[in-house]
Design a protein around this motif. Sequence first.
Motif, PDB file in Angstrom:
ATOM      1  N   PHE A 159       0.805  -1.227   0.000  1.00 22.38           N
ATOM      2  CA  PHE A 159       0.000   0.000   0.000  1.00 22.38           C
ATOM      3  C   PHE A 159       0.839   1.279   0.000  1.00 22.38           C
ATOM      4  N   PHE A 160       2.089   1.215   0.469  1.00 23.45           N
ATOM      5  CA  PHE A 160       2.985   2.374   0.572  1.00 23.45           C
ATOM      6  C   PHE A 160       2.436   3.433   1.526  1.00 23.45           C
ATOM      7  N   ASN A 161       1.577   3.009   2.431  1.00 24.60           N
ATOM      8  CA  ASN A 161       1.117   3.752   3.593  1.00 24.60           C
ATOM      9  C   ASN A 161       0.991   2.747   4.734  1.00 24.60           C
ATOM     10  N   GLY A 162       0.998   3.250   5.960  1.00 22.61           N
ATOM     11  CA  GLY A 162       0.816   2.367   7.106  1.00 22.61           C
ATOM     12  C   GLY A 162       2.120   2.061   7.821  1.00 22.61           C
ATOM     13  N   LEU A 163       2.136   0.918   8.538  1.00 21.84           N
ATOM     14  CA  LEU A 163       3.319   0.541   9.315  1.00 21.84           C
ATOM     15  C   LEU A 163       4.448   0.174   8.354  1.00 21.84           C
ATOM     16  N   MET A 164       5.486   0.981   8.378  1.00 20.70           N
ATOM     17  CA  MET A 164       6.609   0.829   7.444  1.00 20.70           C
ATOM     18  C   MET A 164       7.706  -0.040   8.042  1.00 20.70           C
ATOM     19  N   ILE A 165       8.044   0.225   9.307  1.00 14.81           N
ATOM     20  CA  ILE A 165       9.035  -0.567  10.035  1.00 14.81           C
ATOM     21  C   ILE A 165       8.417  -0.969  11.367  1.00 14.81           C
ATOM     22  N   LYS A 166       8.446  -2.256  11.663  1.00 17.30           N
ATOM     23  CA  LYS A 166       7.837  -2.794  12.891  1.00 17.30           C
ATOM     24  C   LYS A 166       8.919  -3.080  13.915  1.00 17.30           C
ATOM     25  N   GLY A 167       8.855  -2.349  15.036  1.00 18.60           N
ATOM     26  CA  GLY A 167       9.826  -2.533  16.096  1.00 18.60           C
ATOM     27  C   GLY A 167       9.277  -3.364  17.239  1.00 18.60           C
ATOM     28  N   SER A 168       9.742  -3.091  18.443  1.00 17.56           N
ATOM     29  CA  SER A 168       9.296  -3.823  19.630  1.00 17.56           C
ATOM     30  C   SER A 168       7.809  -3.558  19.893  1.00 17.56           C
ATOM     31  N   PRO A 169       7.127  -4.496  20.574  1.00 16.65           N
ATOM     32  CA  PRO A 169       5.656  -4.457  20.637  1.00 16.65           C
ATOM     33  C   PRO A 169       5.051  -3.436  21.575  1.00 16.65           C
ATOM     34  N   LYS A 170       5.815  -2.855  22.492  1.00 17.77           N
ATOM     35  CA  LYS A 170       5.255  -1.910  23.457  1.00 17.77           C
ATOM     36  C   LYS A 170       5.751  -0.497  23.168  1.00 17.77           C
ATOM     37  N   VAL A 171       4.805   0.440  23.078  1.00 18.93           N
ATOM     38  CA  VAL A 171       5.123   1.825  22.712  1.00 18.93           C
ATOM     39  C   VAL A 171       4.945   2.733  23.927  1.00 18.93           C
ATOM     40  N   LYS A 172       5.996   3.444  24.285  1.00 16.28           N
ATOM     41  CA  LYS A 172       5.913   4.421  25.371  1.00 16.28           C
ATOM     42  C   LYS A 172       5.796   5.847  24.842  1.00 16.28           C
ATOM     43  N   ASN A 173       6.482   6.126  23.739  1.00 11.78           N
ATOM     44  CA  ASN A 173       6.577   7.501  23.250  1.00 11.78           C
ATOM     45  C   ASN A 173       6.299   7.566  21.756  1.00 11.78           C
ATOM     46  N   ILE A 174       5.608   8.632  21.349  1.00 10.99           N
ATOM     47  CA  ILE A 174       5.320   8.883  19.943  1.00 10.99           C
ATOM     48  C   ILE A 174       6.137  10.080  19.486  1.00 10.99           C
ATOM     49  N   PHE A 175       6.663   9.997  18.271  1.00  5.19           N
ATOM     50  CA  PHE A 175       7.374  11.103  17.647  1.00  5.19           C
ATOM     51  C   PHE A 175       6.647  11.473  16.355  1.00  5.19           C
ATOM     52  N   LEU A 176       6.520  12.770  16.092  1.00  2.75           N
ATOM     53  CA  LEU A 176       5.767  13.247  14.936  1.00  2.75           C
ATOM     54  C   LEU A 176       6.658  14.123  14.051  1.00  2.75           C
ATOM     55  N   ALA A 177       6.652  13.838  12.746  1.00  2.00           N
ATOM     56  CA  ALA A 177       7.442  14.610  11.789  1.00  2.00           C
ATOM     57  C   ALA A 177       6.766  14.532  10.429  1.00  2.00           C
ATOM     58  N   VAL A 178       7.328  15.232   9.451  1.00  2.00           N
ATOM     59  CA  VAL A 178       6.775  15.229   8.090  1.00  2.00           C
ATOM     60  C   VAL A 178       7.622  14.379   7.155  1.00  2.00           C
ATOM     61  N   PHE A 179       8.857  14.817   6.919  1.00  2.00           N
ATOM     62  CA  PHE A 179       9.769  14.125   6.015  1.00  2.00           C
ATOM     63  C   PHE A 179      10.853  13.392   6.804  1.00  2.00           C
ATOM     64  N   ARG A 233      17.471  12.358  15.213  1.00  2.00           N
ATOM     65  CA  ARG A 233      16.840  12.734  16.480  1.00  2.00           C
ATOM     66  C   ARG A 233      15.982  11.594  17.019  1.00  2.00           C
ATOM     67  N   PHE A 234      15.231  10.937  16.132  1.00  2.00           N
ATOM     68  CA  PHE A 234      14.387   9.816  16.542  1.00  2.00           C
ATOM     69  C   PHE A 234      15.235   8.674  17.083  1.00  2.00           C
ATOM     70  N   ILE A 235      16.306   8.350  16.397  1.00  2.00           N
ATOM     71  CA  ILE A 235      17.203   7.272  16.831  1.00  2.00           C
ATOM     72  C   ILE A 235      17.848   7.617  18.172  1.00  2.00           C
ATOM     73  N   GLU A 236      18.235   8.876  18.327  1.00  2.00           N
ATOM     74  CA  GLU A 236      18.890   9.310  19.561  1.00  2.00           C
ATOM     75  C   GLU A 236      17.929   9.322  20.746  1.00  2.00           C
ATOM     76  N   LYS A 237      16.743   9.863  20.557  1.00  2.00           N
ATOM     77  CA  LYS A 237      15.807  10.072  21.665  1.00  2.00           C
ATOM     78  C   LYS A 237      14.868   8.888  21.886  1.00  2.00           C
ATOM     79  N   GLY A 238      14.609   8.114  20.847  1.00  2.00           N
ATOM     80  CA  GLY A 238      13.640   7.035  20.950  1.00  2.00           C
ATOM     81  C   GLY A 238      14.155   5.846  21.745  1.00  2.00           C
ATOM     82  N   GLU A 239      13.224   5.217  22.473  1.00  2.00           N
ATOM     83  CA  GLU A 239      13.520   3.980  23.183  1.00  2.00           C
ATOM     84  C   GLU A 239      12.897   2.813  22.421  1.00  2.00           C
TER      85      GLU A 239
END
Length: 304
Positions: free
Chosen positions: A51-71, A79-85
């Motif tokens: 579909f080229f929309n939706g879940l693009m990369i599937k990581g670990s099953p529990k989500v604590k934090n959401i990050f929002l960006a455009v491109f 920044r996502f790699i540095e700050k994300g758990e």
Amino acid sequence: MENLLNIVHQLDETFKIKNFGKDPAFSRYIPQVYEGKFDWRKKFEPEFNEFFNGLMIKGSPKVKNIFLAVFPTKHVLERFIEKGESGDLLFMHHPILMESGDPNGQWGRGFVPIEESLLDQIISKGLSVYTCHIPMDYHGSLGTSHAIAEALNVDITDRFIHDEKYGYIGIIGNVQPTKSEDLSDNLKRIFDVPYVDFEGRKKEINKVAIVAGCGDKTQWMKLAEDKGADAYISGEIHCHIDNDYGRNRFEEVIEYASQTNMSLIGVSHAASEYLVKKTLMAPWFEENFDLETINLIPQKDWWL
């Protein structure tokens, strides 16, 4: 903390990902930009490759934090790699970078792939990425153009730019009477851009047409003018991509701008689509999920 699949399911249902079918843009551009570089399909989820929309990369099953960006600029992903758990989710509008160019500076390269090393870091850290392009652009209440209309307090009277499959992408409505210079200043404040791209007539504005993202199509501008718009607001009023396509589109708008009675105002492709993340999607995530933080990642330069 939330289950990743629960978040994915609600995003899929809210934006009707499967109903839209293949994204018409990225089903073409993703294979093109990655051709000969590496096997991108192995990095991304099978349904995303359909579909080229939706879940693009599937990581670990529990989500604590959401990050929002455009491109997925290098800065955004670092920044996502540095700050994300492990398990955290990045929600973006585009799955690849589009260098749209700067009206006061360097022209862009168009669509650019994500570096393989950045994808590998995201995957190895157990992070997830979800993107939503066309389904968000056409969404009635969480759409990219709708966010702009809300920010400008537009009294929506009409829709335009219709697709039989998707619906309407553009919005037309009334605003408090204002001069085009004051409207431009207000847009700079809303989108946090140092300048706007301007063509056409400077005049009093009572009715506006809004098309987030790439609105540099003269047929769309003509539709807006026929519906009585005094100003046409978009991410881009000019294409500044450094190739024959971009230069031809640029000349078309220059010719149209010499004839139109509208004010044509571009606020940058990226900034026009970031607003929905800040004003609509951040509250949506907060209301629907039990998360620790919701983090916005603005671009270092909106006029790429």
